[in-house]
Design a protein around this motif. Structure first.
Motif, PDB file in Angstrom:
ATOM      1  N   ILE A   1      12.208  -4.286  11.481  1.00 57.81           N
ATOM      2  CA  ILE A   1      12.062  -2.875  11.839  1.00 57.81           C
ATOM      3  C   ILE A   1      10.699  -2.382  11.376  1.00 57.81           C
ATOM      4  CG2 ILE A   1      13.209  -2.109   9.716  1.00 57.81           C
ATOM      5  CD1 ILE A   1      14.313   0.279  11.364  1.00 57.81           C
ATOM      6  N   ASN A   2      10.044  -1.625  12.241  1.00 65.37           N
ATOM      7  CA  ASN A   2       8.753  -1.038  11.914  1.00 65.37           C
ATOM      8  C   ASN A   2       8.904  -0.084  10.728  1.00 65.37           C
ATOM      9  OD1 ASN A   2       6.807   1.452  12.322  1.00 65.37           O
ATOM     10  ND2 ASN A   2       5.812  -0.298  13.296  1.00 65.37           N
ATOM     11  N   ILE A   3       7.997  -0.198   9.756  1.00 62.54           N
ATOM     12  CA  ILE A   3       8.100   0.606   8.538  1.00 62.54           C
ATOM     13  C   ILE A   3       8.087   2.098   8.851  1.00 62.54           C
ATOM     14  CG2 ILE A   3       6.910   1.256   6.408  1.00 62.54           C
ATOM     15  CD1 ILE A   3       8.427  -1.326   6.185  1.00 62.54           C
ATOM     16  N   TRP A   4       7.238   2.531   9.785  1.00 63.04           N
ATOM     17  CA  TRP A   4       7.169   3.959  10.090  1.00 63.04           C
ATOM     18  C   TRP A   4       8.412   4.430  10.841  1.00 63.04           C
ATOM     19  CZ3 TRP A   4       4.507   7.320   7.622  1.00 63.04           C
ATOM     20  CH2 TRP A   4       3.332   6.920   6.980  1.00 63.04           C
ATOM     21  N   ASP A   5       9.012   3.553  11.634  1.00 62.97           N
ATOM     22  CA  ASP A   5      10.298   3.894  12.239  1.00 62.97           C
ATOM     23  C   ASP A   5      11.368   4.048  11.159  1.00 62.97           C
ATOM     24  OD1 ASP A   5       9.256   3.872  14.773  1.00 62.97           O
ATOM     25  OD2 ASP A   5       9.881   1.819  15.220  1.00 62.97           O
ATOM     26  N   LEU A   6      11.304   3.171  10.161  1.00 61.80           N
ATOM     27  CA  LEU A   6      12.264   3.230   9.061  1.00 61.80           C
ATOM     28  C   LEU A   6      12.120   4.536   8.291  1.00 61.80           C
ATOM     29  CD1 LEU A   6      14.420   1.725   7.373  1.00 61.80           C
ATOM     30  CD2 LEU A   6      12.527   0.809   6.000  1.00 61.80           C
ATOM     31  N   ARG A   7      10.881   4.971   8.030  1.00 61.38           N
ATOM     32  CA  ARG A   7      10.636   6.202   7.272  1.00 61.38           C
ATOM     33  C   ARG A   7      11.179   7.437   7.988  1.00 61.38           C
ATOM     34  NH1 ARG A   7       9.752   2.603   4.365  1.00 61.38           N
ATOM     35  NH2 ARG A   7       7.938   2.208   3.032  1.00 61.38           N
ATOM     36  N   LYS A   8      11.275   7.354   9.315  1.00 65.94           N
ATOM     37  CA  LYS A   8      11.809   8.483  10.073  1.00 65.94           C
ATOM     38  C   LYS A   8      13.334   8.524  10.032  1.00 65.94           C
ATOM     39  CE  LYS A   8       7.810   8.660  13.150  1.00 65.94           C
ATOM     40  NZ  LYS A   8       7.310   8.487  14.538  1.00 65.94           N
ATOM     41  N   LYS A   9      13.942   7.397   9.675  1.00 61.35           N
ATOM     42  CA  LYS A   9      15.397   7.317   9.603  1.00 61.35           C
ATOM     43  C   LYS A   9      15.924   7.501   8.183  1.00 61.35           C
ATOM     44  CE  LYS A   9      15.707   4.117  13.528  1.00 61.35           C
ATOM     45  NZ  LYS A   9      16.580   4.921  14.408  1.00 61.35           N
ATOM     46  N   ILE A  10      15.118   7.072   7.186  1.00 57.95           N
ATOM     47  CA  ILE A  10      15.539   7.136   5.788  1.00 57.95           C
ATOM     48  C   ILE A  10      14.422   7.761   4.956  1.00 57.95           C
ATOM     49  CG2 ILE A  10      16.425   5.866   3.796  1.00 57.95           C
ATOM     50  CD1 ILE A  10      17.144   3.574   5.590  1.00 57.95           C
ATOM     51  N   GLY A  11      14.774   8.729   4.120  1.00 58.81           N
ATOM     52  CA  GLY A  11      13.836   9.256   3.137  1.00 58.81           C
ATOM     53  C   GLY A  11      14.059   8.563   1.797  1.00 58.81           C
ATOM     54  N   PHE A  12      12.971   8.244   1.096  1.00 52.37           N
ATOM     55  CA  PHE A  12      13.067   7.485  -0.151  1.00 52.37           C
ATOM     56  C   PHE A  12      12.434   8.250  -1.313  1.00 52.37           C
ATOM     57  CE2 PHE A  12      13.117   4.231   3.155  1.00 52.37           C
ATOM     58  CZ  PHE A  12      14.160   3.404   2.747  1.00 52.37           C
ATOM     59  N   LEU A  13      13.061   8.098  -2.477  1.00 55.20           N
ATOM     60  CA  LEU A  13      12.484   8.572  -3.736  1.00 55.20           C
ATOM     61  C   LEU A  13      12.635   7.470  -4.771  1.00 55.20           C
ATOM     62  CD1 LEU A  13      11.438  10.800  -5.742  1.00 55.20           C
ATOM     63  CD2 LEU A  13      13.838  11.285  -6.199  1.00 55.20           C
ATOM     64  N   PHE A  14      11.503   7.009  -5.336  1.00 60.39           N
ATOM     65  CA  PHE A  14      11.512   6.026  -6.404  1.00 60.39           C
ATOM     66  C   PHE A  14      10.800   6.588  -7.627  1.00 60.39           C
ATOM     67  CE2 PHE A  14      12.270   3.366  -2.726  1.00 60.39           C
ATOM     68  CZ  PHE A  14      13.244   2.491  -3.205  1.00 60.39           C
TER      69      PHE A  14
END
Length: 270
Positions: free
Chosen positions: A80-93
């Motif tokens: 999966i394209n990373i930018w497509d992933l970022r639009k589906k899931i928000g992350f906090l580390f």
């Protein structure tokens, strides 16, 4: 508007026979699990058990060892394209706060959710729609009065809310949070808990790690217990958040109390 047509029990992530090594050390072992829409998932375990590594699998900053009998799919795709992933899931580390250099404004941190770069030059290139989205997020997360302040001058609670606002710029259906309540005072903890529950009410699914039972979100409906790189158990809060199971998980004698959807942990004398 977030997509509310998703039905419960549909997998958005499927992991089969997953093993992860870092610097030749095995961090996760034989991970077999499906994550589904409609679930708000607490990941619980001792320090060093592999919880953060599991979350980093989901944001693709760590990759498993490939083998003939292993597979890892997200949104039904092995790649999966990373930018497509970022639009589906928000992350906090946790380490995100340290990645922001001195002098970077809060506004630029939130706007970097679109560009991936903490820099005012990219903030100046935002579209009108993106600017409106940032304005709405700063209002929702009570950051509008400090939007021009330097990020590193903010309190821990303000930083945490800012990075969650950053994670929400694409209005994802899923939010993955690594210890969002860490180092927060009572008021900041309460505000964050309240705001995350509002997101859940808006059909956002939250996957999160916490060590503080008092920070468990009331709408959590699934708990995954991890210890020494393995999933020990997987079930509902009522099944797994209790005195015996958590005493065994953390190798300490504790008493677990639940009251009106909130949890507390008390020490037991030996």
């Amino acid at each position: 508007m977030r997509d509310k047509t998703r039905k419960d029990e549909i997998n958005w992530a499927s992991l089969k026979n997953i093993n992860v090594y870092i610097d030749q050390n095995k961090i996760l072992s034989d991970i077999n699990i499906n994550l589904r829409y409609g679930e708000n998932i607490l990941i619980l375990g001792p320090n060093g058990s592999g919880k953060s590594t599991f979350l980093k699998l989901l944001n693709r900053s760590i990759y498993p060892i490939n083998s003939n009998n292993s597979s890892f799919k997200m949104f039904n795709k092995e790649n999966i394209n990373i930018w497509d992933l970022r639009k589906k899931i928000g992350f906090l580390f946790k380490e995100m706060e340290q990645r922001v250099n001195n002098g970077v404004k809060l506004y630029d941190v939130i706007s970097s959710g679109f560009s991936g770069v903490f820099n005012s030059r990219y903030s100046n290139l935002l579209s009108e729609r993106e600017k409106i989205k940032i304005e709405n997020l700063t209002n929702e997360w009570e950051l509008s009065n400090i939007i021009s302040n330097e990020f590193q001058s903010l309190s821990d609670g303000q930083k945490r809310r800012a990075l969650i606002a950053r994670a929400l710029v694409y209005e994802p259906n899923i939010l993955v949070l690594d210890e969002p309540f860490c180092n927060l005072d009572i008021k900041s903890n309460f505000i964050l808990n309240l705001n995350l529950n509002k997101l859940i009410n808006q059909s956002v699914n939250v996957v999160y790690v916490t060590h503080n039972l008092e920070s468990i979100l009331p709408k959590t409906n699934r708990v995954i217990l991890i210890k020494e790189g393995k999933i020990l158990n997987d079930g509902s809060p009522n099944e797994l958040i209790n005195t015996k199971i958590l005493s065994d998980l953390f190798n300490i004698s504790i008493k677990v109390i639940e009251q009106e959807g909130y949890w507390r942990m008390l020490p037991l004398s030996s």
